[in-house]
Design a protein around this motif. Structure first.
Motif, short mmCIF file in Angstrom:
data_model
loop_
_atom_site.label_atom_id
_atom_site.label_comp_id
_atom_site.label_asym_id
_atom_site.label_seq_id
_atom_site.Cartn_x
_atom_site.Cartn_y
_atom_site.Cartn_z
N GLY A 126 0.81 -1.21 0.00
CA GLY A 126 0.00 0.00 0.00
C GLY A 126 0.85 1.26 0.00
O GLY A 126 0.53 2.23 -0.70
N THR A 127 1.93 1.24 0.75
CA THR A 127 2.85 2.38 0.79
C THR A 127 3.48 2.61 -0.59
O THR A 127 3.59 3.76 -1.05
N ILE A 128 3.87 1.53 -1.24
CA ILE A 128 4.48 1.65 -2.57
C ILE A 128 3.47 2.20 -3.57
O ILE A 128 3.80 3.04 -4.42
N LEU A 129 2.22 1.76 -3.47
CA LEU A 129 1.17 2.27 -4.36
C LEU A 129 1.00 3.78 -4.19
O LEU A 129 0.88 4.52 -5.17
N ILE A 130 0.97 4.24 -2.96
CA ILE A 130 0.81 5.67 -2.69
C ILE A 130 2.02 6.46 -3.21
O ILE A 130 1.88 7.49 -3.86
N LEU A 131 3.22 5.96 -2.93
CA LEU A 131 4.43 6.64 -3.40
C LEU A 131 4.49 6.67 -4.93
O LEU A 131 4.93 7.66 -5.53
N LEU A 132 4.03 5.59 -5.53
CA LEU A 132 4.01 5.52 -7.00
C LEU A 132 3.06 6.56 -7.57
O LEU A 132 3.40 7.24 -8.55
N ALA A 133 1.90 6.70 -6.97
CA ALA A 133 0.93 7.70 -7.42
C ALA A 133 1.49 9.11 -7.30
O ALA A 133 1.34 9.94 -8.20
N ILE A 134 2.16 9.38 -6.18
CA ILE A 134 2.76 10.71 -5.97
C ILE A 134 3.86 10.97 -7.00
O ILE A 134 3.95 12.06 -7.58
N ALA A 135 4.70 9.96 -7.26
CA ALA A 135 5.81 10.12 -8.20
C ALA A 135 5.31 10.38 -9.61
O ALA A 135 5.83 11.26 -10.32
N VAL A 136 4.29 9.64 -10.04
CA VAL A 136 3.76 9.82 -11.39
C VAL A 136 3.13 11.19 -11.54
O VAL A 136 3.33 11.89 -12.54
N ASN A 137 2.36 11.62 -10.53
CA ASN A 137 1.75 12.95 -10.60
C ASN A 137 2.80 14.05 -10.63
O ASN A 137 2.66 15.04 -11.36
N ALA A 138 3.86 13.88 -9.85
CA ALA A 138 4.93 14.87 -9.83
C ALA A 138 5.63 14.95 -11.18
O ALA A 138 5.95 16.04 -11.68
N ALA A 139 5.84 13.79 -11.80
CA ALA A 139 6.50 13.76 -13.11
C ALA A 139 5.66 14.46 -14.16
O ALA A 139 6.17 15.24 -14.97
N VAL A 140 4.36 14.19 -14.16
CA VAL A 140 3.47 14.81 -15.15
C VAL A 140 3.39 16.32 -14.92
O VAL A 140 3.39 17.11 -15.88
N SER A 141 3.34 16.75 -13.67
CA SER A 141 3.31 18.18 -13.36
C SER A 141 4.58 18.86 -13.85
O SER A 141 4.54 19.97 -14.40
N THR A 142 5.72 18.21 -13.66
CA THR A 142 7.00 18.77 -14.10
C THR A 142 7.04 18.92 -15.62
O THR A 142 7.46 19.96 -16.15
N VAL A 143 6.57 17.88 -16.32
CA VAL A 143 6.54 17.94 -17.79
C VAL A 143 5.61 19.05 -18.25
O VAL A 143 5.91 19.79 -19.19
N GLY A 144 4.46 19.19 -17.58
CA GLY A 144 3.51 20.23 -17.95
C GLY A 144 4.09 21.62 -17.75
O GLY A 144 3.90 22.52 -18.59
N LEU A 145 4.81 21.83 -16.66
CA LEU A 145 5.43 23.14 -16.39
C LEU A 145 6.49 23.45 -17.43
O LEU A 145 6.60 24.59 -17.91
#
Length: 235
Positions: free
Chosen positions: A208-227
């Motif tokens: 469950g912890t890995i799932l949450i961290l994975l979701a945060i990492a993917v969202n951060a990556a997409v936000s960075t690409v968008g910026l």
């Protein structure tokens, strides 16, 4: 409270010590979900773009149906795929039931409407913005599709992310068609459900912890690409 603290400490130990079973489950989950989302994107993005730029009788019905399919019940999709791949089904000869391939098929069916619907909305707005320019250049509807898809590539990462989020968190369909077989078709979500029912909270918490961290990492990556994309556009 003490039991939870002990389980959580054990869970962190499994992650930090590189537990082989834990990371094998994570690797299989990522392999299945990423493969499914890539296949779904290859189908759904051109489909959504085509629906955005073309006009035909019954188009509104197709759009409504596509939006409705975004909420497909996973267990129903799992049942449909199971019936297709079972020995009595039309594709039973392929012997794909209870394999990672069966799970990929189920996830593709679940994810495709989501990516297609978001792509349609994105491309429709872009098409309206560039309509006069494309019309003046004599660009046909079919030629618009690759042009608009390329121009909207950063925005469409949202669609890819939404599809990946649905796929990686899926439980019902993958249990039905995958069977939750240890070291074969056991994913993060199905393992969490199984281990929680067995009372093995450490492994469940670790996944469950890995799932949450994975979701945060993917969202951060997409936000960075968008910026970065916006900074390039305004440069």
């Amino acid at each position: 409270m003490q039991d939870f603290a002990s389980s959580f400490t054990h869970a962190m130990g499994l992650i930090l010590q590189g537990d082989a079973e834990l990371w094998a489950i994570v690797a299989l989950s990522l392999q299945v979900s990423l493969t499914a989302v890539i296949i779904a994107a290859c189908i759904a993005m051109p489909l959504g773009a085509a629906l955005a730029v073309t006009r035909f009788r019954g188009r509104n019905v197709v759009v409504v149906l596509l939006n409705a399919l975004m909420g497909l019940p996973p267990v129903v999709v799992g049942l449909m795929v199971y019936l297709m791949l079972s020995n009595a089904g039309p594709l039973g000869v392929l012997q794909l039931l209870y394999t990672p391939t069966a799970m990929i098929v189920a996830q593709v069916i679940l994810v495709t409407p989501i990516i297609a619907a978001i792509t349609r909305q994105t491309i429709e707005g872009l098409d309206a913005e560039y309509a006069e320019q494309l019309r003046s250049l004599g660009v046909s509807a079919s030629a618009k599709i690759p042009t608009l898809l390329f121009d909207a590539r950063y925005a469409l990462m949202t669609a890819f992310l939404a599809g990946f989020g649905r796929a990686i968190a899926e439980v019902g369909a993958v249990i039905i068609v995958g069977g939750n077989i240890n070291h074969v078709t056991r994913t993060m979500t199905t393992t969490i459900a199984l281990e929680t029912s067995k009372g093995n909270l450490a492994l469940a918490l670790a996944l469950g912890t890995i799932l949450i961290l994975l979701a945060i990492a993917v969202n951060a990556a997409v936000s960075t690409v968008g910026l970065r994309a916006r900074s390039i556009a305004y440069a």
